[in-house]
Design a protein around this motif. Structure first.
Motif, mmCIF file in Angstrom:
data_model
loop_
_atom_site.group_PDB
_atom_site.id
_atom_site.type_symbol
_atom_site.label_atom_id
_atom_site.label_comp_id
_atom_site.label_asym_id
_atom_site.label_seq_id
_atom_site.Cartn_x
_atom_site.Cartn_y
_atom_site.Cartn_z
ATOM 1 N N HIS A 1 0.821 -1.191 0.000
ATOM 2 C CA HIS A 1 0.000 0.000 0.000
ATOM 3 C C HIS A 1 0.857 1.244 0.000
ATOM 4 C CE1 HIS A 1 -3.200 -2.671 1.932
ATOM 5 N NE2 HIS A 1 -3.466 -2.542 0.657
ATOM 6 N N SER A 2 0.254 2.332 -0.322
ATOM 7 C CA SER A 2 0.956 3.600 -0.357
ATOM 8 C C SER A 2 1.352 4.025 1.044
ATOM 9 C CB SER A 2 0.037 4.650 -1.003
ATOM 10 O OG SER A 2 0.559 5.921 -0.834
ATOM 11 N N GLY A 3 2.587 4.454 1.193
ATOM 12 C CA GLY A 3 3.066 4.937 2.479
ATOM 13 C C GLY A 3 2.812 6.420 2.612
ATOM 14 N N SER A 4 3.542 7.062 3.480
ATOM 15 C CA SER A 4 3.354 8.492 3.704
ATOM 16 C C SER A 4 4.021 9.284 2.591
ATOM 17 C CB SER A 4 3.923 8.889 5.057
ATOM 18 O OG SER A 4 5.293 8.555 5.105
ATOM 19 N N GLY A 5 3.301 9.466 1.506
ATOM 20 C CA GLY A 5 3.792 10.287 0.409
ATOM 21 C C GLY A 5 4.544 9.541 -0.672
ATOM 22 N N GLY A 6 5.190 8.407 -0.347
ATOM 23 C CA GLY A 6 5.956 7.693 -1.350
ATOM 24 C C GLY A 6 5.168 6.548 -1.943
ATOM 25 N N ALA A 7 5.378 6.303 -3.209
ATOM 26 C CA ALA A 7 4.678 5.200 -3.855
ATOM 27 C C ALA A 7 5.399 3.903 -3.531
ATOM 28 C CB ALA A 7 4.629 5.420 -5.357
ATOM 29 N N GLU A 8 4.621 2.877 -3.237
ATOM 30 C CA GLU A 8 5.160 1.561 -2.930
ATOM 31 C C GLU A 8 4.312 0.521 -3.646
ATOM 32 O OE1 GLU A 8 5.357 -1.313 0.941
ATOM 33 O OE2 GLU A 8 5.601 0.822 1.254
ATOM 34 N N LEU A 9 4.948 -0.531 -4.107
ATOM 35 C CA LEU A 9 4.191 -1.585 -4.759
ATOM 36 C C LEU A 9 3.242 -2.216 -3.755
ATOM 37 C CD1 LEU A 9 6.950 -3.378 -6.856
ATOM 38 C CD2 LEU A 9 5.407 -1.574 -7.558
ATOM 39 N N GLY A 10 1.995 -2.359 -4.119
ATOM 40 C CA GLY A 10 0.984 -2.934 -3.229
ATOM 41 C C GLY A 10 -0.289 -3.165 -3.999
ATOM 42 N N THR A 11 -1.424 -3.041 -3.368
ATOM 43 C CA THR A 11 -2.700 -3.200 -4.055
ATOM 44 C C THR A 11 -3.139 -1.862 -4.617
ATOM 45 O OG1 THR A 11 -3.920 -2.807 -2.025
ATOM 46 C CG2 THR A 11 -3.406 -5.103 -2.567
ATOM 47 N N THR A 12 -4.118 -1.891 -5.500
ATOM 48 C CA THR A 12 -4.563 -0.660 -6.140
ATOM 49 C C THR A 12 -6.067 -0.668 -6.357
ATOM 50 O OG1 THR A 12 -4.274 0.803 -8.016
ATOM 51 C CG2 THR A 12 -4.163 -1.542 -8.482
ATOM 52 N N ASP A 13 -6.630 0.528 -6.358
ATOM 53 C CA ASP A 13 -8.025 0.706 -6.732
ATOM 54 C C ASP A 13 -8.125 1.205 -8.165
ATOM 55 O OD1 ASP A 13 -8.979 -0.042 -4.229
ATOM 56 O OD2 ASP A 13 -8.779 1.994 -3.455
ATOM 57 N N SER A 14 -7.008 1.611 -8.742
ATOM 58 C CA SER A 14 -7.003 2.144 -10.093
ATOM 59 C C SER A 14 -6.389 1.122 -11.041
ATOM 60 C CB SER A 14 -6.222 3.459 -10.138
ATOM 61 O OG SER A 14 -4.934 3.273 -9.616
ATOM 62 N N ALA A 15 -6.890 1.107 -12.260
ATOM 63 C CA ALA A 15 -6.480 0.098 -13.235
ATOM 64 C C ALA A 15 -5.159 0.450 -13.898
ATOM 65 C CB ALA A 15 -7.552 -0.047 -14.304
ATOM 66 N N ILE A 16 -4.293 -0.526 -13.996
ATOM 67 C CA ILE A 16 -3.077 -0.409 -14.790
ATOM 68 C C ILE A 16 -3.446 -0.884 -16.187
ATOM 69 C CG2 ILE A 16 -0.760 -1.313 -15.165
ATOM 70 C CD1 ILE A 16 -0.511 -1.481 -12.108
ATOM 71 N N THR A 17 -3.261 -0.016 -17.175
ATOM 72 C CA THR A 17 -3.679 -0.349 -18.530
ATOM 73 C C THR A 17 -2.571 -0.962 -19.366
ATOM 74 O OG1 THR A 17 -3.241 1.926 -19.206
ATOM 75 C CG2 THR A 17 -5.504 1.393 -18.554
ATOM 76 N N SER A 18 -1.307 -0.709 -19.004
ATOM 77 C CA SER A 18 -0.161 -1.301 -19.707
ATOM 78 C C SER A 18 0.946 -1.530 -18.692
ATOM 79 C CB SER A 18 0.366 -0.373 -20.800
ATOM 80 O OG SER A 18 -0.581 -0.190 -21.814
ATOM 81 N N ILE A 19 1.724 -2.580 -18.941
ATOM 82 C CA ILE A 19 2.843 -2.901 -18.060
ATOM 83 C C ILE A 19 3.957 -3.517 -18.898
ATOM 84 C CG2 ILE A 19 1.896 -5.162 -17.469
ATOM 85 C CD1 ILE A 19 3.030 -4.677 -14.606
ATOM 86 N N ALA A 20 5.207 -3.193 -18.563
ATOM 87 C CA ALA A 20 6.355 -3.763 -19.269
ATOM 88 C C ALA A 20 7.512 -3.929 -18.295
ATOM 89 C CB ALA A 20 6.781 -2.861 -20.433
ATOM 90 N N LEU A 21 8.189 -5.049 -18.371
ATOM 91 C CA LEU A 21 9.323 -5.369 -17.518
ATOM 92 C C LEU A 21 10.595 -5.284 -18.338
ATOM 93 C CD1 LEU A 21 9.900 -6.533 -14.630
ATOM 94 C CD2 LEU A 21 9.802 -8.796 -15.673
ATOM 95 N N ASP A 22 11.677 -4.733 -17.751
ATOM 96 C CA ASP A 22 12.934 -4.708 -18.498
ATOM 97 C C ASP A 22 13.509 -6.120 -18.569
ATOM 98 O OD1 ASP A 22 14.131 -5.126 -16.016
ATOM 99 O OD2 ASP A 22 15.423 -3.372 -16.105
#
Length: 106
Positions: A1-22
């Motif tokens: 989940h989102s921490g205090s101001g910083g983005a962290e990988l976790g669950t989401t309520d918003s849809a990711i429409t595209s994803i790419a891994l290096d």
């Protein structure tokens, strides 16, 4: 989940429409509406993000640059250096909505 101001990988309520891994599997790019975020997978945090002018339909990430294409076939490239200045502006836009996040290993 989102921490205090910083983005962290976790669950989401918003849809990711595209994803790419290096190729190394070290960083991943996610696109949520017009917000593009580059994540460090091992640290589970956002490295940089920007808001793009059009909604991408697809994304490719080679580790150095992000290639985006919209549904009309227009293709453009982003690099971290080119978007560093725009990231501060994007932070304000991102703050108005949910941060893009996702959970790994699901």
């Amino acid at each position: 989940h989102s921490g205090s101001g910083g983005a962290e990988l976790g669950t989401t309520d918003s849809a990711i429409t595209s994803i790419a891994l290096d190729a190394a599997g070290a960083r991943v790019v996610t696109v949520n509406d017009k917000t593009l975020t580059v994540w460090d997978v091992s640290q589970r945090r956002a490295l940089w993000r920007t808001v793009v002018g059009k909604r991408p339909a697809t994304v490719v990430f080679d580790g150095a640059r992000v290639l985006l294409a919209d549904k009309f076939g227009e293709v453009w490239t982003l690099t971290e250096d080119a978007t560093r200045a725009e990231t501060a502006d994007a932070a304000a836009a991102i703050a108005s909505g949910p941060e893009p996040q996702f959970q790994t290993g699901v």
